[in-house]
Design an enzyme around this catalytic site. Structure first.
Site, mmCIF file in Angstrom:
data_model
loop_
_atom_site.group_PDB
_atom_site.id
_atom_site.type_symbol
_atom_site.label_atom_id
_atom_site.label_comp_id
_atom_site.label_asym_id
_atom_site.label_seq_id
_atom_site.Cartn_x
_atom_site.Cartn_y
_atom_site.Cartn_z
ATOM 1 N N HIS A 35 -71.536 103.698 22.854
ATOM 2 C CA HIS A 35 -71.923 104.148 24.181
ATOM 3 C C HIS A 35 -72.689 103.109 24.982
ATOM 4 O O HIS A 35 -72.334 102.868 26.133
ATOM 5 C CB HIS A 35 -72.603 105.508 24.201
ATOM 6 C CG HIS A 35 -72.586 106.010 25.606
ATOM 7 N ND1 HIS A 35 -71.556 106.737 26.126
ATOM 8 C CD2 HIS A 35 -73.405 105.744 26.647
ATOM 9 C CE1 HIS A 35 -71.751 106.928 27.414
ATOM 10 N NE2 HIS A 35 -72.867 106.333 27.750
ATOM 11 N N HIS B 139 -71.846 112.478 22.117
ATOM 12 C CA HIS B 139 -70.856 113.173 22.935
ATOM 13 C C HIS B 139 -69.438 112.735 22.579
ATOM 14 O O HIS B 139 -68.482 113.329 23.042
ATOM 15 C CB HIS B 139 -71.134 113.005 24.442
ATOM 16 C CG HIS B 139 -71.107 111.601 24.933
ATOM 17 N ND1 HIS B 139 -71.891 111.168 25.966
ATOM 18 C CD2 HIS B 139 -70.403 110.517 24.555
ATOM 19 C CE1 HIS B 139 -71.659 109.890 26.184
ATOM 20 N NE2 HIS B 139 -70.766 109.479 25.351
ATOM 21 N N HIS B 140 -69.330 111.684 21.765
ATOM 22 C CA HIS B 140 -68.006 111.299 21.258
ATOM 23 C C HIS B 140 -67.665 112.091 20.002
ATOM 24 O O HIS B 140 -66.595 111.916 19.439
ATOM 25 C CB HIS B 140 -67.976 109.808 20.931
ATOM 26 C CG HIS B 140 -68.204 108.942 22.128
ATOM 27 N ND1 HIS B 140 -67.171 108.457 22.896
ATOM 28 C CD2 HIS B 140 -69.340 108.500 22.712
ATOM 29 C CE1 HIS B 140 -67.671 107.741 23.887
ATOM 30 N NE2 HIS B 140 -68.981 107.747 23.803
ATOM 31 N N SER C 73 -70.646 85.706 19.176
ATOM 32 C CA SER C 73 -70.512 85.087 20.497
ATOM 33 C C SER C 73 -71.272 85.885 21.551
ATOM 34 O O SER C 73 -72.050 85.330 22.339
ATOM 35 C CB SER C 73 -69.032 84.999 20.860
ATOM 36 O OG SER C 73 -68.877 84.881 22.243
ATOM 37 N N SER C 74 -71.072 87.204 21.569
ATOM 38 C CA SER C 74 -71.731 88.030 22.590
ATOM 39 C C SER C 74 -73.239 87.962 22.448
ATOM 40 O O SER C 74 -73.961 87.878 23.445
ATOM 41 C CB SER C 74 -71.314 89.486 22.467
ATOM 42 O OG SER C 74 -69.934 89.595 22.436
ATOM 43 N N GLU D 165 -72.151 100.166 24.717
ATOM 44 C CA GLU D 165 -71.058 99.247 25.033
ATOM 45 C C GLU D 165 -70.387 99.616 26.360
ATOM 46 O O GLU D 165 -70.017 98.731 27.132
ATOM 47 C CB GLU D 165 -70.029 99.247 23.895
ATOM 48 C CG GLU D 165 -68.709 98.552 24.198
ATOM 49 C CD GLU D 165 -68.810 97.042 24.263
ATOM 50 O OE1 GLU D 165 -69.857 96.492 23.847
ATOM 51 O OE2 GLU D 165 -67.860 96.402 24.738
ATOM 52 N N LYS E 121 -76.807 105.226 42.086
ATOM 53 C CA LYS E 121 -76.184 103.968 42.483
ATOM 54 C C LYS E 121 -75.085 104.210 43.505
ATOM 55 O O LYS E 121 -74.982 103.510 44.514
ATOM 56 C CB LYS E 121 -75.570 103.272 41.271
ATOM 57 C CG LYS E 121 -76.539 102.463 40.471
ATOM 58 C CD LYS E 121 -75.764 101.723 39.402
ATOM 59 C CE LYS E 121 -76.678 101.156 38.353
ATOM 60 N NZ LYS E 121 -77.252 99.891 38.656
ATOM 61 N N ARG F 203 -53.583 112.208 22.462
ATOM 62 C CA ARG F 203 -53.585 110.743 22.483
ATOM 63 C C ARG F 203 -52.901 110.229 21.230
ATOM 64 O O ARG F 203 -52.773 110.943 20.237
ATOM 65 C CB ARG F 203 -55.011 110.199 22.412
ATOM 66 C CG ARG F 203 -55.870 110.505 23.542
ATOM 67 C CD ARG F 203 -57.311 110.127 23.193
ATOM 68 N NE ARG F 203 -57.497 108.678 23.088
ATOM 69 C CZ ARG F 203 -58.671 108.103 22.856
ATOM 70 N NH1 ARG F 203 -59.754 108.822 22.683
ATOM 71 N NH2 ARG F 203 -58.784 106.788 22.793
ATOM 72 N N SER G 137 -72.647 95.429 43.938
ATOM 73 C CA SER G 137 -73.912 95.500 44.669
ATOM 74 C C SER G 137 -74.203 94.222 45.450
ATOM 75 O O SER G 137 -75.056 94.217 46.332
ATOM 76 C CB SER G 137 -75.073 95.761 43.702
ATOM 77 O OG SER G 137 -74.853 96.949 42.989
ATOM 78 N N ASP H 291 -78.901 74.883 35.136
ATOM 79 C CA ASP H 291 -78.000 75.326 34.061
ATOM 80 C C ASP H 291 -78.667 76.505 33.385
ATOM 81 O O ASP H 291 -79.708 76.969 33.848
ATOM 82 C CB ASP H 291 -77.715 74.193 33.055
ATOM 83 C CG ASP H 291 -76.343 74.364 32.389
ATOM 84 O OD1 ASP H 291 -76.015 75.504 32.002
ATOM 85 O OD2 ASP H 291 -75.603 73.386 32.253
ATOM 86 N N THR I 70 -76.477 107.054 37.556
ATOM 87 C CA THR I 70 -75.185 106.534 38.002
ATOM 88 C C THR I 70 -74.883 107.051 39.406
ATOM 89 O O THR I 70 -74.439 106.297 40.285
ATOM 90 C CB THR I 70 -74.074 106.963 37.024
ATOM 91 O OG1 THR I 70 -74.550 106.767 35.689
ATOM 92 C CG2 THR I 70 -72.829 106.160 37.233
ATOM 93 N N TRP J 111 -58.978 101.172 18.250
ATOM 94 C CA TRP J 111 -60.039 100.209 18.611
ATOM 95 C C TRP J 111 -61.376 100.659 18.053
ATOM 96 O O TRP J 111 -62.285 99.875 17.896
ATOM 97 C CB TRP J 111 -60.121 100.037 20.130
ATOM 98 C CG TRP J 111 -60.964 101.053 20.836
ATOM 99 C CD1 TRP J 111 -60.570 102.255 21.308
ATOM 100 C CD2 TRP J 111 -62.354 100.939 21.161
ATOM 101 N NE1 TRP J 111 -61.619 102.910 21.887
ATOM 102 C CE2 TRP J 111 -62.733 102.120 21.819
ATOM 103 C CE3 TRP J 111 -63.326 99.941 20.961
ATOM 104 C CZ2 TRP J 111 -64.026 102.349 22.271
ATOM 105 C CZ3 TRP J 111 -64.621 100.170 21.410
ATOM 106 C CH2 TRP J 111 -64.957 101.378 22.060
ATOM 107 N N HIS K 14 -54.177 96.951 22.073
ATOM 108 C CA HIS K 14 -54.408 97.098 23.514
ATOM 109 C C HIS K 14 -55.881 97.426 23.784
ATOM 110 O O HIS K 14 -56.530 96.765 24.590
ATOM 111 C CB HIS K 14 -53.503 98.188 24.094
ATOM 112 C CG HIS K 14 -53.886 98.610 25.486
ATOM 113 N ND1 HIS K 14 -53.700 97.788 26.581
ATOM 114 C CD2 HIS K 14 -54.473 99.737 25.959
ATOM 115 C CE1 HIS K 14 -54.151 98.412 27.666
ATOM 116 N NE2 HIS K 14 -54.622 99.596 27.320
ATOM 117 N N TYR L 204 -71.710 100.719 28.923
ATOM 118 C CA TYR L 204 -72.540 100.177 30.005
ATOM 119 C C TYR L 204 -72.502 98.657 30.010
ATOM 120 O O TYR L 204 -72.624 98.037 31.066
ATOM 121 C CB TYR L 204 -73.964 100.729 29.906
ATOM 122 C CG TYR L 204 -73.944 102.219 30.164
ATOM 123 C CD1 TYR L 204 -73.553 102.689 31.412
ATOM 124 C CD2 TYR L 204 -74.216 103.133 29.169
ATOM 125 C CE1 TYR L 204 -73.453 104.047 31.660
ATOM 126 C CE2 TYR L 204 -74.125 104.487 29.406
ATOM 127 C CZ TYR L 204 -73.739 104.945 30.655
ATOM 128 O OH TYR L 204 -73.627 106.284 30.889
#
Ligand SMILES: [Cu+2]
Lengths: 207, 638
Positions: free
Chosen positions: B264, B313-314, B180-181, B266, B342, B461, B279, B117, B339, B152, B88, B268
């Site tokens: 981290h 922080h993780h 790919s990314s 990631e 924004k 969890r 926006s 293009d 943040t 994950w 998941h 963002y």
């Protein structure tokens, strides 16, 4: 008539930098992170191995182990790789002057120097293997083989690119107007050389 | 023997390839999609694939919620539960939010910067095929029974020791997806920096383009870190290396450092595209320019930088020590500032606007509101002692679902409602869309708000079941009911989508009175997008072509037929025939096929009776090289 790829049809890009060149610079930027992560791993684990062979001369519990690195040998192969950067520069300069024959010679020389470096690395890997250093023997083995192997793969890809360009040249398709191809290969090649200097310094020289 | 063959002029590889490419240009139906290099078609393929995986990831979530609805259930066993939450999370992040964002990059970037293009159309096709094949590879375990099961985040040493091939599929699948990314990241940076229409300076770019640019930089710099981490994991798994093996000097914590150094940035990568979409939508429906454009842009850039300095922080509870914890706690609080900037800019955009409360705006406002909640619970995680308490509880689950579902998914849906008409020529039903929105908003909050309480009540969890009498029963039941409401809202959305493609109201080129260049061209756009490359004079170019200020400073419509209006529509049909677009190509697909071949070989060759798999590795390399050389040799464009 307008085309989608302005850079390759003589139209200006917004930055003035050719699309492919910008792509190569970006690619090298992310390569820095690839090698950075591997070098960081190596440095983090430096001196943590508990099983011989060790990289440098080590004494554990009164027992002396001689280091596995052969610095003079690796210095020579590093020198070979550095020289290949010089021949690369000469190849590009020759092609830009439209001296295609000289360009071909220097391209081939660069590829051969690269192959020599790879042969040296293959020899070094086999030596180490016979002395008992493998990917699984110690954390030194893991970090050493993966880092230098990753770099060696980059050199091998570079050699493949150079040989492709050489074949292009044989068919008369590598001209001064297409020197960008060689320039991009050069950027890559120099980058791989610079990375080797970093590896040679941090992995081999600093104890 | 040779004389038996009739004399023929030898055909060079180049000529053969040229012939092949011209033939590819005549492909119809499915073949034309396989060989396409058109950014719009690739965007559609990205979007559909990502949505299918959204449904799969959603089904996985439903199994989780059904299992946890009541105490002591056994719908799935513990191992199956591990597999399902692993898939998941992995699916939703790598196969849904990232590719759905990539779909928007593909669809919108050339249109919004006035290009025909992307910079490298074939590289773009390659990105898509690699993504599709990587996603299928990652999910291959559903057929063989080897399903990834270590979360994950793949924490070592669990991910090293996990039995079977599940984590091989995970590790190699993510490697393929990373390629790919990164290919996409390179492509969009070059496209945005180099292919802007004349006059579109960096600070005239729409905010979505800015966010795409920042995201792409994060992708090309963060993906290498996880690639190396996965590489090391692969060596540990396949060749008994010692990267994460403490017995031989390795350290499992290295995995966490590398993973979150990627992880981290990631987050963002996941949220900035949605922020960019919102926006664009808020100004259109508030009928005024984005409030504080430079602040929104610079805070986005700032997030891109500070995002690199908060990863630990993780890891507050891993024993980094007080100084490190304090430093990362502070940097995490600091990143909340841009943040917050924004959010205030979005509110300032709505403030005093003449608001048109259409579905895209509902989803955009929903995104802002939900993201605020998720952001606030995020700040509580920056407080180290508080995080010690919440670590590995449902409070964390609540937090990241509020930012990823409440933030990213709501933002992406607002984009779908906003731009649907641009590519289909029809409108999504507003009425059904509003039903979808309110159902999804209600379902989302029903599902995830109780997770805050569950976390504070101490529910961990990743547990597959729990005993009675912990005080968790009610909240879990509410959460499960909410999940069914979300599922219902998805059925409503799919009904709306399919119905509107066939029978939706016809859309004009500019149904929302939009502000950016995509609204100056027909819906759907012709293959070449712009008959004439537009010249940009202002930020919100399309709006300035439609409106001017009169002498009293009031905004009035430019009379029809006046100067700017004509520019883009002129001679669209007539001139279009002379625009040379890149030819289709099948080599990106061929190159992409090489990657899963190598991955299958690596996965299986060490098995007993796995000898068959070994040749797949060199064969995959050869296929990859054939693809790359064919690609390099075939003519660029006509
Ligand atoms: Cu984080």
């Amino acid at each position: 008539m307008q085309h989608v790829t302005p850079a390759e049809h003589g139209m200006e890009t917004s930055t003035g930098l050719d699309n492919r060149k910008l792509l190569m610079w970006l690619f090298l930027a992310s390569e820095c992170l690839f090698f950075g992560s591997l070098v960081a791993t190596y440095l983090l684990y430096k001196g943590r191995s508990t099983t011989p062979p060790f990289p440098h001369d080590t004494t554990i519990a009164g027992v002396e182990y001689s280091g596995i690195y052969d610095i003079p040998f690796t210095s020579v192969s590093s020198f070979v790789l550095l020289m290949s950067s010089l021949t690369m520069v000469l190849a590009l300069a020759a092609l830009q002057r439209d001296n295609r024959r000289a360009a071909q010679v220097w391209i081939l020389a660069t590829a051969l120097l690269g192959i020599t470096f790879l042969a040296g690395q293959a020899f070094e890997f086999t030596e180490f293997y016979h002395e008992g250093l493998t990917v699984s023997s110690s954390v030194f083995g893991s970090t050493f083989f993966v880092l230098t192997g990753f770099h060696g793969t980059h050199v091998a890809v570079g050699v493949l690119i150079l040989l492709s360009l050489f074949v292009m040249g044989l068919r008369g398709r590598l001209t001064s107007e297409r020197s960008l191809n060689l320039e991009l290969a050069g950027l890559y090649w120099h980058f791989v050389d610079v990375v080797w200097i970093v590896i040679f310094t941090f992995v081999y020289l600093i104890q | 023997m040779a004389s038996a063959i009739p004399e023929q002029r030898p055909v060079s590889i180049g000529e053969a390839l040229r012939g092949l490419r011209h033939e590819a240009a005549t492909y119809k139906g499915i073949l034309s999609w396989i060989a396409t290099v058109d950014h719009k078609r690739i965007g559609v393929m990205y979007g559909i694939t990502a949505f299918i995986f959204f449904l799969i990831g959603g089904l996985e979530a439903m199994v989780i919620r059904i299992q946890l609805a009541q105490p002591n259930q056994s719908v799935v066993d513990p191992q199956q539960y591990n597999q399902i939450f692993t898939m998941h999370g992995t699916t939703m992040i790598f196969l849904v939010v990232m590719p759905m964002s990539a779909a928007f990059f593909n669809l919108m970037v050339p249109l919004m910067i006035g290009a025909r293009d992307v910079a490298f159309p074939r590289l773009n096709a390659f990105s898509y095929w690699v993504f599709l094949l990587g996603a299928l590879f990652l999910n291959f375990g559903w057929i063989t029974g080897d399903i990834p099961d270590s979360g994950w985040f793949g924490y070592a040493p669990l991910s090293v020791q996990s039995l079977g091939h599940g984590m091989d599929f995970w590790m190699l699948g993510l490697q393929i997806l990373g390629i790919s990314s990164m290919a996409g990241g390179f492509n969009f940076i070059v496209t945005i920096l180099n292919m802007r229409a004349p006059g579109m300076s960096l600070f005239r770019m729409p905010v979505f383009i800015w966010m795409t640019l920042v995201t792409s930089f994060l992708i090309i710099l963060a993906m290498p870190v996880i690639t190396i981490a996965l590489f090391e994991l692969g060596f540990d798994r396949f060749f008994a290396a010692n990267f994460f093996n403490p017995e031989n000097g390795g350290d499992p914590l290295l995995w966490q450092h590398l993973f979150w150094l990627f992880g981290h940035p990631e987050v963002y990568i996941l949220i900035l595209p949605a922020m960019g979409i919102v926006s664009e939508i808020l100004p259109t429906f508030a009928r005024k320019p984005l409030f504080g454009y430079p602040f929104v842009v610079f805070s986005g850039i700032l997030i891109g930088f500070i995002g690199w300095g908060v990863w630990a922080h993780h890891m507050f509870t891993t024993g980094l020590g007080a100084p490190a914890n304090a430093a990362f706690g502070v940097s995490t609080m600091i990143i909340a500032v841009p943040t917050g900037v924004k959010i205030f800019n979005w509110l300032g955009t709505l403030w005093g606007g003449s608001i048109h409360l259409a579905t895209p705006l509902l989803f955009a406002v929903g995104m802002v509101a939900m993201f605020i909640i998720g952001g606030l619970s995020g700040v509580t995680h920056a407080v180290v002692p508080s995080d010690f308490q919440q670590q590995d509880t449902y409070y964390v689950v609540a937090h990241f679902h509020y930012v990823l579902f409440g933030g990213a998914i709501f933002g992406l849906f607002s984009g779908i409602y906003y731009w649907f008409s641009k590519f289909t020529g029809r409108m999504l039903s507003e009425g059904i869309g509003k039903v979808h929105f309110w159902l999804m908003l209600a379902g989302f909050n029903l599902t995830f708000f109780p997770h805050h309480m569950l976390g504070l009540l101490g529910m961990p969890r990743r547990i597959y079941s729990y005993p009675e009498g912990m005080g968790w029963d009610v909240y879990n039941m509410i959460s499960t009911v909410g999940a069914f409401v979300i599922a219902a809202s998805m059925l409503v959305f799919m009904f709306n989508f399919i119905r509107s493609i066939k029978r939706g109201r016809r859309a004009s080129a500019d149904p929302w009175d939009g502000r950016t260049l995509e609204w100056t061209i027909p819906s759907p756009p012709p293959p070449y997008n712009f008959a004439t490359i537009p010249v940009v004079h202002a930020r919100d170019e399309a709006w300035h072509r439609k409106y001017v200020e009169d002498d009293q400073g009031r905004i009035v419509r430019v009379p029809a037929g006046a100067e700017h209006d004509v520019e883009s529509h002129e001679a669209a049909g007539a001139e279009g025939h002379h625009i040379h677009m890149p030819l289709p190509s099948i080599f990106p697909l061929i190159a992409a096929i090489g990657l899963p071949m190598i991955a299958f070989g690596l996965t299986y060759y060490q098995d007993t009776h796995g000898e068959w798999a070994l040749p797949l590795i060199p064969a995959g390399v050869v296929v990859l090289l054939i693809g790359i050389f064919g690609w390099g040799l075939e003519p660029e464009a006509e």
